[in-house]
Design a protein around this motif. Sequence first.
Motif, PDB file in Angstrom:
ATOM      1  N   ALA A  15      21.064  19.244 -11.382  1.00 25.43           N
ATOM      2  CA  ALA A  15      20.472  20.134 -10.435  1.00 25.43           C
ATOM      3  C   ALA A  15      21.088  19.615  -9.405  1.00 25.43           C
ATOM      4  O   ALA A  15      20.638  18.270  -9.017  1.00 25.43           O
ATOM      5  N   PRO A  16      21.158  20.140  -8.214  1.00 21.07           N
ATOM      6  CA  PRO A  16      21.671  19.807  -6.967  1.00 21.07           C
ATOM      7  C   PRO A  16      20.446  19.187  -6.004  1.00 21.07           C
ATOM      8  O   PRO A  16      19.277  19.893  -6.243  1.00 21.07           O
ATOM      9  N   GLY A  17      20.793  18.357  -5.059  1.00 20.18           N
ATOM     10  CA  GLY A  17      19.774  18.234  -3.895  1.00 20.18           C
ATOM     11  C   GLY A  17      19.739  19.557  -2.858  1.00 20.18           C
ATOM     12  O   GLY A  17      20.683  20.266  -3.124  1.00 20.18           O
ATOM     13  N   LYS A  18      19.309  19.380  -1.894  1.00 17.66           N
ATOM     14  CA  LYS A  18      19.082  20.602  -0.722  1.00 17.66           C
ATOM     15  C   LYS A  18      19.208  19.923   0.521  1.00 17.66           C
ATOM     16  O   LYS A  18      18.479  18.810   0.580  1.00 17.66           O
ATOM     17  N   ILE A  19      19.631  20.534   1.646  1.00 18.79           N
ATOM     18  CA  ILE A  19      19.062  20.282   2.910  1.00 18.79           C
ATOM     19  C   ILE A  19      18.729  21.508   3.741  1.00 18.79           C
ATOM     20  O   ILE A  19      19.208  22.866   3.392  1.00 18.79           O
ATOM     21  N   ILE A  20      17.698  21.593   4.299  1.00 18.99           N
ATOM     22  CA  ILE A  20      17.196  22.594   5.017  1.00 18.99           C
ATOM     23  C   ILE A  20      17.786  22.646   6.484  1.00 18.99           C
ATOM     24  O   ILE A  20      17.781  21.650   7.288  1.00 18.99           O
ATOM     25  N   LEU A  21      18.603  23.629   6.884  1.00 19.95           N
ATOM     26  CA  LEU A  21      19.389  23.596   7.980  1.00 19.95           C
ATOM     27  C   LEU A  21      18.353  23.973   9.152  1.00 19.95           C
ATOM     28  O   LEU A  21      18.449  23.405  10.199  1.00 19.95           O
ATOM     29  N   CYS A  22      17.591  24.993   8.939  1.00 16.59           N
ATOM     30  CA  CYS A  22      16.909  25.562  10.014  1.00 16.59           C
ATOM     31  C   CYS A  22      15.572  26.102   9.467  1.00 16.59           C
ATOM     32  O   CYS A  22      15.700  26.773   8.479  1.00 16.59           O
ATOM     33  N   ALA A 115      14.929  18.890  -7.799  1.00 19.16           N
ATOM     34  CA  ALA A 115      15.840  18.826  -8.527  1.00 19.16           C
ATOM     35  C   ALA A 115      15.449  18.297  -9.776  1.00 19.16           C
ATOM     36  O   ALA A 115      16.160  18.649 -10.810  1.00 19.16           O
ATOM     37  N   ILE A 116      14.769  17.168  -9.855  1.00 16.62           N
ATOM     38  CA  ILE A 116      14.391  16.644 -11.156  1.00 16.62           C
ATOM     39  C   ILE A 116      13.827  17.662 -12.047  1.00 16.62           C
ATOM     40  O   ILE A 116      14.035  17.793 -13.396  1.00 16.62           O
ATOM     41  N   THR A 117      13.049  18.432 -11.500  1.00 16.96           N
ATOM     42  CA  THR A 117      12.246  19.557 -12.122  1.00 16.96           C
ATOM     43  C   THR A 117      12.975  20.380 -12.808  1.00 16.96           C
ATOM     44  O   THR A 117      13.220  20.860 -13.917  1.00 16.96           O
ATOM     45  N   ALA A 118      14.152  21.041 -12.163  1.00 15.47           N
ATOM     46  CA  ALA A 118      15.007  22.005 -12.353  1.00 15.47           C
ATOM     47  C   ALA A 118      16.080  21.580 -13.493  1.00 15.47           C
ATOM     48  O   ALA A 118      16.061  22.113 -14.454  1.00 15.47           O
ATOM     49  N   ILE A 140       9.363  27.661 -12.590  1.00 13.27           N
ATOM     50  CA  ILE A 140       8.793  26.497 -13.358  1.00 13.27           C
ATOM     51  C   ILE A 140       8.812  25.410 -11.988  1.00 13.27           C
ATOM     52  O   ILE A 140       7.796  24.803 -11.788  1.00 13.27           O
ATOM     53  N   THR A 141       9.879  25.197 -11.377  1.00 15.69           N
ATOM     54  CA  THR A 141      10.264  24.549 -10.225  1.00 15.69           C
ATOM     55  C   THR A 141       8.918  24.442  -9.066  1.00 15.69           C
ATOM     56  O   THR A 141       8.398  23.787  -8.745  1.00 15.69           O
ATOM     57  N   TYR A 142       8.842  25.785  -8.936  1.00 12.38           N
ATOM     58  CA  TYR A 142       7.789  26.039  -7.907  1.00 12.38           C
ATOM     59  C   TYR A 142       6.285  25.636  -8.283  1.00 12.38           C
ATOM     60  O   TYR A 142       5.775  24.921  -7.745  1.00 12.38           O
ATOM     61  N   GLU A 143       6.138  26.058  -9.719  1.00 15.16           N
ATOM     62  CA  GLU A 143       4.673  25.547 -10.124  1.00 15.16           C
ATOM     63  C   GLU A 143       4.614  23.962  -9.919  1.00 15.16           C
ATOM     64  O   GLU A 143       3.597  23.473  -9.774  1.00 15.16           O
ATOM     65  N   VAL A 144       5.670  23.348 -10.316  1.00 13.66           N
ATOM     66  CA  VAL A 144       5.521  21.996 -10.254  1.00 13.66           C
ATOM     67  C   VAL A 144       5.488  21.229  -8.844  1.00 13.66           C
ATOM     68  O   VAL A 144       5.102  20.470  -8.702  1.00 13.66           O
ATOM     69  N   GLU A 145       6.410  21.998  -8.082  1.00  7.16           N
ATOM     70  CA  GLU A 145       6.163  21.856  -6.646  1.00  7.16           C
ATOM     71  C   GLU A 145       4.865  21.690  -5.803  1.00  7.16           C
ATOM     72  O   GLU A 145       4.437  20.978  -5.291  1.00  7.16           O
ATOM     73  N   LYS A 146       3.877  22.308  -6.633  1.00  4.51           N
ATOM     74  CA  LYS A 146       2.432  22.694  -6.038  1.00  4.51           C
ATOM     75  C   LYS A 146       1.698  21.218  -6.266  1.00  4.51           C
ATOM     76  O   LYS A 146       0.942  20.695  -5.336  1.00  4.51           O
ATOM     77  N   ILE A 147       2.261  20.318  -7.457  1.00  7.61           N
ATOM     78  CA  ILE A 147       1.725  19.164  -7.600  1.00  7.61           C
ATOM     79  C   ILE A 147       1.991  18.161  -6.394  1.00  7.61           C
ATOM     80  O   ILE A 147       1.244  17.449  -5.881  1.00  7.61           O
TER      81      ILE A 147
END
Length: 318
Positions: A15-22, A115-118, A140-147
């Motif tokens: 899975a890729p990384g990401k950047i928030i543009l704005c 990315a690791i979770t996905a 699933i990634t959202y659930e793990v992001e809560k941690i």
Amino acid sequence: MNRPPPDVVAVERSAPGKIILCGEHSVVYGYPAIAVPVSDLRARARVEPAPPGSGLQIEAPDLHQSLHLRLAAEDNPLAHTARLVLAHLGHAEPDAVLTVESDLPIASGMGSGAAITAAAARALAAALGEELLTETVSQITYEVEKIHHGTPSGIDNTVIAWERPVYFAKGRCPETFRIAAPFDVLIAHSGITSSTRGAVDEVRHRWHATPAYYEMIFTCIGAIAHAARAAVEQGALQALGTLLNENHELLAKMGVSICKLDGLVYAARSRGALGAKLTGAGQGGNVIALVNEPALPAVRQALNEAGAIHVWHTRVGT
Ligand code: PMV
């Protein structure tokens, strides 16, 4: 009752990384944000069969973790990922080894955890003969992001699971959008890691203390994200650069920039970047600089001179 797991097949998923543009931070309060995947920096997960009775072993050398699913803490993100996948599929614990590795810097605003979770969720399901729907990977990634984050907005899991540019506002269906012309971004690591949870909590405290001021900042950033999407769709890079600059100043007013990030941002602008800002939670992590191709070497050098410990180049929209 759980089905016995089928034979495990060796697979690898990424899975890729990401950047928030704005739009970081204001997105937590329901305002729009835009993010793009960084496909050349990825997390990878590999699953291999293990001897019968051995259960699921999870190896994360980058995180210095080696754990057994049965013995792992409830709030271990990798174990939680595996449990969510197995519960979703209705499978008992397989005999397998799940190994995760990542090119992405940890705790730096590039979505390393998501990315690791996905990647891990996809690999574990595929090893059991199932391909997860992208929406399921995102959930699933959202659930793990809560941690990791406490109250994630949902932008990281969305952009990383779909691997497409997203215009995201909490509670609304995420929209993808067209990139009129690919553009170059330098991503510079400040060398300082930061906690997204800590930064989000600090902003929340300040918002409670002076709500009108913070609402004004969030509203402006929301308008910037909206305009930035239009700029990307029209290939208006000069306008996009100005919007990134304005977004950075508002993030600084919000209190999430630090001297090192400001220094990197100003260095990039002074050597020809069209715009530059911090990306992600701030208080450390990375800055992004939008750069016309001919100016790439000079801006990269400026970022290095301003103390970046690493500078990556990514072409968005290819
Ligand atoms: O995880 P990071 O550091 O990329 O930050 C995510 C962006 C925030 O808006 C600060 C938090 C969120 O949940 O959207």
